[in-house]
Enzyme design. Structure first.
Site, mmCIF file in Angstrom:
data_model
loop_
_atom_site.group_PDB
_atom_site.id
_atom_site.type_symbol
_atom_site.label_atom_id
_atom_site.label_comp_id
_atom_site.label_asym_id
_atom_site.label_seq_id
_atom_site.Cartn_x
_atom_site.Cartn_y
_atom_site.Cartn_z
ATOM 1 N N LEU A 213 0.847 -1.197 0.000
ATOM 2 C CA LEU A 213 0.000 0.000 0.000
ATOM 3 C C LEU A 213 0.879 1.242 0.000
ATOM 4 O O LEU A 213 1.816 1.325 0.794
ATOM 5 C CB LEU A 213 -0.909 0.034 1.235
ATOM 6 C CG LEU A 213 -1.992 -1.041 1.373
ATOM 7 C CD1 LEU A 213 -2.627 -0.968 2.754
ATOM 8 C CD2 LEU A 213 -3.058 -0.851 0.295
ATOM 9 N N HIS A 214 0.570 2.197 -0.870
ATOM 10 C CA HIS A 214 1.319 3.453 -0.816
ATOM 11 C C HIS A 214 0.548 4.663 -1.352
ATOM 12 O O HIS A 214 0.956 5.795 -1.140
ATOM 13 C CB HIS A 214 2.627 3.328 -1.607
ATOM 14 C CG HIS A 214 2.436 3.349 -3.096
ATOM 15 N ND1 HIS A 214 2.025 2.244 -3.801
ATOM 16 C CD2 HIS A 214 2.600 4.341 -4.009
ATOM 17 C CE1 HIS A 214 1.950 2.549 -5.081
ATOM 18 N NE2 HIS A 214 2.283 3.811 -5.243
ATOM 19 N N ARG A 215 -0.584 4.454 -2.003
ATOM 20 C CA ARG A 215 -1.281 5.584 -2.618
ATOM 21 C C ARG A 215 -1.996 6.440 -1.573
ATOM 22 O O ARG A 215 -2.522 5.925 -0.583
ATOM 23 C CB ARG A 215 -2.260 5.097 -3.685
ATOM 24 C CG ARG A 215 -1.545 4.449 -4.859
ATOM 25 C CD ARG A 215 -2.417 4.277 -6.078
ATOM 26 N NE ARG A 215 -1.650 3.643 -7.145
ATOM 27 C CZ ARG A 215 -0.897 4.298 -8.027
ATOM 28 N NH1 ARG A 215 -0.820 5.612 -7.972
ATOM 29 N NH2 ARG A 215 -0.226 3.649 -8.955
ATOM 30 N N ARG A 248 6.403 5.896 2.530
ATOM 31 C CA ARG A 248 5.231 6.757 2.708
ATOM 32 C C ARG A 248 4.252 6.144 3.705
ATOM 33 O O ARG A 248 3.690 6.824 4.558
ATOM 34 C CB ARG A 248 4.544 6.951 1.346
ATOM 35 C CG ARG A 248 3.301 7.803 1.406
ATOM 36 C CD ARG A 248 2.564 7.811 0.065
ATOM 37 N NE ARG A 248 1.483 8.768 0.118
ATOM 38 C CZ ARG A 248 1.584 10.023 -0.270
ATOM 39 N NH1 ARG A 248 2.724 10.468 -0.737
ATOM 40 N NH2 ARG A 248 0.554 10.837 -0.178
ATOM 41 N N ASP A 286 -2.104 -1.573 -4.220
ATOM 42 C CA ASP A 286 -2.626 -0.409 -4.926
ATOM 43 C C ASP A 286 -1.620 0.070 -5.970
ATOM 44 O O ASP A 286 -1.680 1.201 -6.442
ATOM 45 C CB ASP A 286 -3.016 0.722 -3.962
ATOM 46 C CG ASP A 286 -1.877 1.191 -3.072
ATOM 47 O OD1 ASP A 286 -0.714 0.783 -3.304
ATOM 48 O OD2 ASP A 286 -2.139 1.977 -2.133
#
Length: 366
Positions: A213-215, A248, A286
């Site tokens: 996950l990073h968005r 992030r 994502d």
């Protein structure tokens, strides 16, 4: 008369870009061995600092280290873009070329394209025509602006071709070549290697899941991130969840109490990460690129986004668009565990031969 292309400047700004550049370098070397008068210079803009990108990283990809690192990372989107443009302009003045080739959709893609065109240098865009339809994504803006000034368009799908035609690009400038990322995947697949977590957690094939996950839509608000992780943990039966954490996301996870089945680890190398993906029961992500790789390896993929710029991974691959509402997750995981997931089909020209097509088209366009 158009000047013959003899020297290409290749641009990479982030680790995934090098996976796309590597086979292009191999194709250039192959063309050189057959007598073609073509050379290249590899420029790393330094957009993203990545401690995994050591000498061994380039050795694994079988490419030389970049000729230069512009070290233009950090700052806001505008600051980073401006820094890349300023430093790349100096690079081009010192090392002129006939063509600047950019890949993907990072800030470096757009910034270097604009800089080159301002200096009357032709631009080639690998992965041109890709669209998510979501203008809130920085990547979508980068794609659109790059394609607005590109000379040679190298595409991954017929849909990308149509997107370009609808924006007024004539057919003779569009080259449907396939997916260069898959060139690297297929070449490196025999070299995948188990990361330490494979032994540490006593993992076995199809008995765990991979999560990334990073968005911003998923990780920028702690409440959203927590609810999403809770739903994933609750809906994955008793399987371990291996979660290589993007920097992030790491900031948002600090202080967040997570289930013991959720194993948060440092980012992995390309060969280690894909070793895990290839053997996983499924991937929850994502990321756009991971959906491509999972589809080729026929691994079920759940994408936690409301849109995708890679629809062929859904229509022909193993990917399903789940959305960003955490409540959507459980029904799809129930389908997975019931054994009802779709099987991937062949995606046209995703065959490991994209880079030679690109270099052949460049040589013929000279």
């Amino acid at each position: 008369m158009t000047k013959k292309i003899r020297k290409i400047t290749l641009i990479a700004g982030a680790r995934p870009n090098f996976m796309k550049i590597a086979p292009i370098i191999h194709a250039i070397h192959d063309a050189q061995s057959k007598g073609s008068d073509i050379a290249y210079r590899l420029v790393h803009t330094g957009q993203h600092y990545d401690k995994i990108m050591s000498g061994s990283f380039f050795e694994q990809l079988e490419i030389p280290e970049p000729h230069v690192n512009l070290e233009a990372g950090g700052g806001t989107q505008a600051e980073q873009t401006a820094n890349i443009m300023l430093r790349f302009e100096k690079e081009l003045l010192a090392n002129p070329c006939d063509l600047v080739l950019v890949v993907g959709d990072v800030n470096s893609t757009m910034a270097c394209s604009i800089t080159a065109k301002k200096m009357n240098i032709r631009v080639a865009h690998v992965e041109a025509g890709i669209r998510s339809g979501d203008i809130s994504m920085p990547e979508e803006i980068n794609r659109m602006l790059t394609d607005a000034i590109t000379d040679l368009f190298f595409t991954t799908s017929e849909l990308a071709n149509d997107n370009l035609r609808q924006s007024g690009i004539p057919d003779h400038r569009i080259h449907f070549v396939g997916n260069v990322m898959i060139d690297t995947l297929l070449k490196q697949r025999p070299n995948f290697k188990a990361p330490a977590v494979w032994k540490d957690l006593n993992l076995s094939k199809k008995n765990y899941m991979v999560l990334t996950l990073h968005r911003p839509a998923n990780v920028d608000q702690m409440s959203q991130l927590k609810e999403m992780l809770d739903q994933i943990v609750e809906s994955t039966e008793n399987l371990p969840l291996v979660f290589p954490v993007h920097p992030r996301t790491a900031k948002m996870l600090e202080g967040l109490i997570c289930d013991p089945r959720l194993h948060m680890i440092e980012p992995l190398s390309y060969l280690e990460f894909n070793y895990l993906v290839e053997r996983a029961k499924a991937v929850i992500t994502d990321s756009g690129g991971i959906t491509e790789e999972a589809s080729i390896m026929n691994v079920p993929c759940l994408t936690l986004r409301d849109n995708t710029e890679r629809p062929e991974t859904i229509t022909l691959g193993t990917n399903i668009l789940v959305g960003t509402n955490p409540e959507n997750i459980k029904p799809y995981l129930d389908k997975l565990f019931a054994g009802h997931w779709k099987t991937g089909q062949d995606i046209p020209l995703w065959d490991g031969k994209t880079a030679p097509r690109i270099i052949d088209a460049i040589l013929k366009s000279s």
